[in-house]
Scaffold this active site. Structure first.
Site, PDB file in Angstrom:
ATOM      1  N   ASP A  81       0.936  -1.024   0.041  1.00 27.77           N
ATOM      2  CA  ASP A  81      -0.362  -0.150  -0.149  1.00 27.77           C
ATOM      3  C   ASP A  81       0.546   0.637   0.378  1.00 27.77           C
ATOM      4  OD1 ASP A  81      -1.923  -1.868   0.100  1.00 27.77           O
ATOM      5  OD2 ASP A  81      -2.712  -1.342   1.806  1.00 27.77           O
ATOM      6  N   ASN A 134      -5.432  -2.111  -4.160  1.00 22.82           N
ATOM      7  CA  ASN A 134      -6.298  -2.426  -3.554  1.00 22.82           C
ATOM      8  C   ASN A 134      -6.094  -1.239  -1.976  1.00 22.82           C
ATOM      9  OD1 ASN A 134      -8.851  -3.083  -2.979  1.00 22.82           O
ATOM     10  ND2 ASN A 134      -7.817  -5.338  -2.208  1.00 22.82           N
ATOM     11  N   ASP A 175      -9.958  -2.847  12.800  1.00 20.19           N
ATOM     12  CA  ASP A 175      -9.390  -3.717  12.194  1.00 20.19           C
ATOM     13  C   ASP A 175      -8.986  -4.142  12.774  1.00 20.19           C
ATOM     14  OD1 ASP A 175      -9.731  -2.792   9.281  1.00 20.19           O
ATOM     15  OD2 ASP A 175      -7.889  -1.136   9.987  1.00 20.19           O
ATOM     16  N   GLU A 182     -11.567  -4.895   2.428  1.00 19.73           N
ATOM     17  CA  GLU A 182     -10.254  -5.255   1.297  1.00 19.73           C
ATOM     18  C   GLU A 182     -11.476  -6.548   1.137  1.00 19.73           C
ATOM     19  OE1 GLU A 182      -8.583  -4.282   4.117  1.00 19.73           O
ATOM     20  OE2 GLU A 182      -7.246  -3.540   3.551  1.00 19.73           O
ATOM     21  N   HIS A 220      -4.574  -8.205   4.083  1.00 25.54           N
ATOM     22  CA  HIS A 220      -3.711  -9.016   4.789  1.00 25.54           C
ATOM     23  C   HIS A 220      -4.174  -9.393   6.325  1.00 25.54           C
ATOM     24  CE1 HIS A 220      -4.412  -5.038   5.562  1.00 25.54           C
ATOM     25  NE2 HIS A 220      -5.424  -5.128   5.481  1.00 25.54           N
ATOM     26  N   ARG A 221      -5.058  -8.884   6.814  1.00 31.40           N
ATOM     27  CA  ARG A 221      -5.697  -9.385   8.294  1.00 31.40           C
ATOM     28  C   ARG A 221      -6.339 -10.312   8.365  1.00 31.40           C
ATOM     29  NH1 ARG A 221      -4.041  -4.977  10.302  1.00 31.40           N
ATOM     30  NH2 ARG A 221      -4.633  -3.423   9.088  1.00 31.40           N
ATOM     31  N   LYS A 245       0.295  -5.918   2.458  1.00 35.14           N
ATOM     32  CA  LYS A 245      -0.290  -5.365   2.875  1.00 35.14           C
ATOM     33  C   LYS A 245       0.167  -4.635   3.414  1.00 35.14           C
ATOM     34  CE  LYS A 245      -5.140  -4.093   0.871  1.00 35.14           C
ATOM     35  NZ  LYS A 245      -4.691  -2.504   1.732  1.00 35.14           N
TER      36      LYS A 245
END
Ligand code: DC
Length: 675
Positions: A52, A95, A332, A360, A407-408, A435
């Site tokens: 990112d 993204n 998040d 995402e 990613h998370r 990311k």
């Protein structure tokens, strides 16, 4: 084709040690944009290096912003001071929501003021992420904004090449209940045009994710713009605002990334000899909202102590305590709570998380699916999720976690490897962590421990020049495993003996050397006591000496523990002669690789010639046969296939075919559904 893009995490049993976090994504991308818009240059330190931020850096460079790495590790951004040296262009933003939204707002204003035209787009998922509320706000301001494919979604065209007067008299209205990033984008952009008059933004609907707005306001202030705030409804950018570089600014560690390690400390018993997990780079004075994850983790039973820039976590209550929490303030990091909920004493409910649906991926649906695969019972609401852990250890299942390019999800579910059933967890597409945290799994494995017996090993044994080395290193790379080239240890012992003037039949002296080899592997190079021995190690003469050194039982015993110490998370590929028979008798897969002596001599010949060494095929063949005989007829750990080894004669195969064959065997050994 049989590619293995996934990562299998073995069951994990404890954790302890220190983790240094990469820079925060939200702060990194805001600081980059602010530095680019400012007057003067800014030296940024501890910037996150990830997909990112790379996207943001590339976009800024395309807009004419000069960016130079400094000798001290800082990145110097030369600000454009509100100018627009490049008036048109196309920007690909992957993204990265943290690039798309703020760049849209800033470029729409600059394009209208200076007469520019830009197209902004990204990957297909980016084109499914709504941006209509921001587009509406920019149109109210008089900026030409055109949605190129679908109204309300990227890709967008900003500006039409002509200048446009901006309507700054009326308050600009923006919705705050879908994503706070629209408000952030306007807050970052409007100081560019608030010279002559105050500019007011009014939030419509209840503002979500307020902590991210606090980060924005905090950073605006660092860059010389003090926004006035009336509650969370009205924000005024004062007349005369102008971005000025703070000179130097450090990016703090990512508080959302910290959540995985806070959860780790709460879930995992401390590894003996450690005092739990210490996190450096972010602490209680953080400006990031996700630092409040600490309080949520405490509610679930984690024992967390904090300093300004550091956190320390130990397991507290066990099992964890189920909670019912409004997570609007930590959207998040709250995903991490969903995985902690798998270890709780009842049903956990996470509320007010509607924003998960437009991230995402649809994170509510994704978390629900993946938790269910592990054996949990999950209810999904429009803006909430309710998770009941598997009823008992036996109810856990080995799951292959789909990551949705998020990613998370990949990072969260790594924590499921502490399941009481001691099942491994498969993470599909682990590279998506790039990311925000490219080295996440390395950092995780660094602080996690598990009994050696639970760490999978693939042994590749066979005679010299059979292609073991190439096969083993390919396998290790594709599986993300450690690599042991055991021959290199015998070769290094031989070189050490040569250096020390020790004879190759002086067993006790050789064993002493082997027991204390000052060997280090760095950047694909091998060092012996600081000397780079990468090239001498591979010489034929060194191989011959190694073969003689390796006859001695005392030498073999001296190297035994060193070889076993390579069995580290998440797994090992070991190549040698006795990997399957002596060093790792419990290995998950043992391959015995052979090829005809003629084939092997030819391969070795080719290899030597390509490296610029002189070589004679007949003498190579003779050497090789002598070495085979010595290696397989010696008394101690002779070269022979383990009883449970699978034999692979690769005489007629290329490297890829051998790799494919072994991966297929390997796949057959795993416990994941579909095998
Ligand atoms: O695989 P290689 O050519 O690098 O090995 C060099 C020598 O080391 C080989 O001739 C025998 C010895 N060796 C061994 O005895 N046991 C091993 N596991 C690996 C190598």
């Amino acid at each position: 084709m049989f590619a293995i893009p996934h990562l299998d995490i073995p069951p994990l049993t404890s954790a302890g040690g220190t983790v240094r976090l990469p820079g925060s994504k939200s702060i990194s991308n805001r600081v980059l944009l602010l530095a680019a818009l400012s007057l003067g240059h800014t030296d940024i330190t501890d910037l996150l290096d990830s997909d990112d931020t790379r996207v943001m850096l590339e976009a800024l460079a395309r807009l004419g912003c000069r960016i130079e790495p400094q000798a001290d590790g800082a990145l110097r951004v030369h600000g454009l001071g509100g100018e627009l040296p490049v008036r048109q262009g196309q920007l690909f933003l992957g993204n990265a929501g943290t690039a798309m939204r703020p760049l849209t707002a800033s470029l729409a204003l600059l394009a209208a003021r200076h007469g520019g035209a830009f197209e902004l787009g990204g990957v297909p998922r980016m084109h499914e992420r709504p941006i209509g509320d921001l587009v509406d706000a920019l149109r109210q301001l008089g900026c030409p904004v055109h949605c190129l494919v679908s109204e309300g979604y990227p890709p967008l065209r900003l500006g039409d090449g002509s200048t446009h007067a901006l309507k700054l008299d009326k308050a600009i209205r923006v919705r705050g209940d879908v994503s706070s990033q629209f408000l952030t984008a306007l807050l970052l952009a409007l100081p560019l045009v608030a010279q002559a008059q105050d500019v007011v933004i009014e939030v419509v609907g209840e503002l979500i994710s307020r902590p991210y707005i606090e980060i924005t306001l905090n950073l605006l202030e660092r860059f010389g713009v003090a926004v006035r705030r009336d509650g969370w409804q009205r924000f005024t950018i004062p007349a005369g605002s102008q971005y000025r570089s703070p000179g130097r600014i450090a990016v703090e560690g990512d508080a959302s990334s910290a959540s995985y390690f806070i959860a780790l400390g709460a879930i995992a018993p401390a590894t003996p000899g450690t005092d739990g997990i210490t996190i450096e780079g972010v602490g209680l004075s953080s400006i990031q909202g996700d630092i409040h994850f600490v309080e949520a983790a405490r509610l679930m039973g984690a024992h967390v102590e904090g300093e300004a820039n550091r956190l320390h976590i130990r397991r507290g209550s066990w099992p964890l305590k189920a909670i019912d929490l409004d997570c609007n303030h930590i959207p998040d990091a709250a995903m991490t709570l969903a995985v902690m909920a798998l270890y709780a004493d009842g049903t956990t409910t996470l509320r007010n998380i509607a924003s998960w649906r437009v991230k995402e991926t649809d994170r509510i649906a994704a978390m629900a699916n993946e938790c269910r695969k592990l054996g949990a019972t999950v209810e999904e609401g429009a803006d909430c999720i309710r998770i009941t852990p598997p009823a008992s250890a036996q109810a856990w299942r080995a799951a292959s976690i789909h990551t949705y390019d998020d990613h998370r999800i990949a990072m969260c579910f790594s924590l499921a490897a502490f399941n009481p059933a001691r099942l491994p967890v498969r993470i599909e597409d682990p590279k998506c962590v790039a990311k925000t945290f490219p080295d996440y799994f390395e950092a995780l494995f660094d602080v996690c421990a598990t009994p050696a017996a639970l760490i999978p090993v693939i042994c590749v044994d066979g005679p010299t020049a059979s292609g073991k080395g190439t096969l083993a290193s390919e396998l290790a790379q594709r599986l993300g495993y450690q690599l042991l080239d055991s021959g290199a240890l015998y070769r290094a012992t031989a070189l050490a003996a040569q250096d020390a003037g020790v004879a190759l039949d002086d067993e006790p002296a050789l064993a002493r050397l082997a027991a204390q080899l000052p060997l280090a592997f760095r950047d694909h190079k091998v060092f012996l006591g600081g000397r780079d021995i990468t090239d001498p190690l591979r010489l034929e003469s060194t191989g011959g000496m190694a073969s003689r050194v390796s006859q001695h039982l005392a030498v073999r015993s001296a190297l035994h523990a060193l070889q076993q110490s390579f069995r580290r998370l998440p797994g090992l590929v070991a190549d040698g002669r006795d990997m399957g028979t002596v060093i790792f008798p419990d290995a998950t897969l043992k391959v015995f690789l052979t090829a005809t002596a003629e084939q092997r001599a030819q391969r070795r010949h080719k290899q030597l010639i390509s490296k610029g060494f002189a070589a004679n095929i007949d003498s190579l063949l003779a050497d090789l046969q002598a070495r085979d005989l010595r290696d397989s007829s010696r008394t101690h750990a002779p070269l022979k296939p383990a009883e449970d080894a699978l034999q692979l004669d690769n005489s007629g195969m290329d490297i890829e075919e051998s790799v494919q064959q072994v991966l297929k065997w390997w796949q057959g050994k795993t416990v994941f559904p579909g095998n």
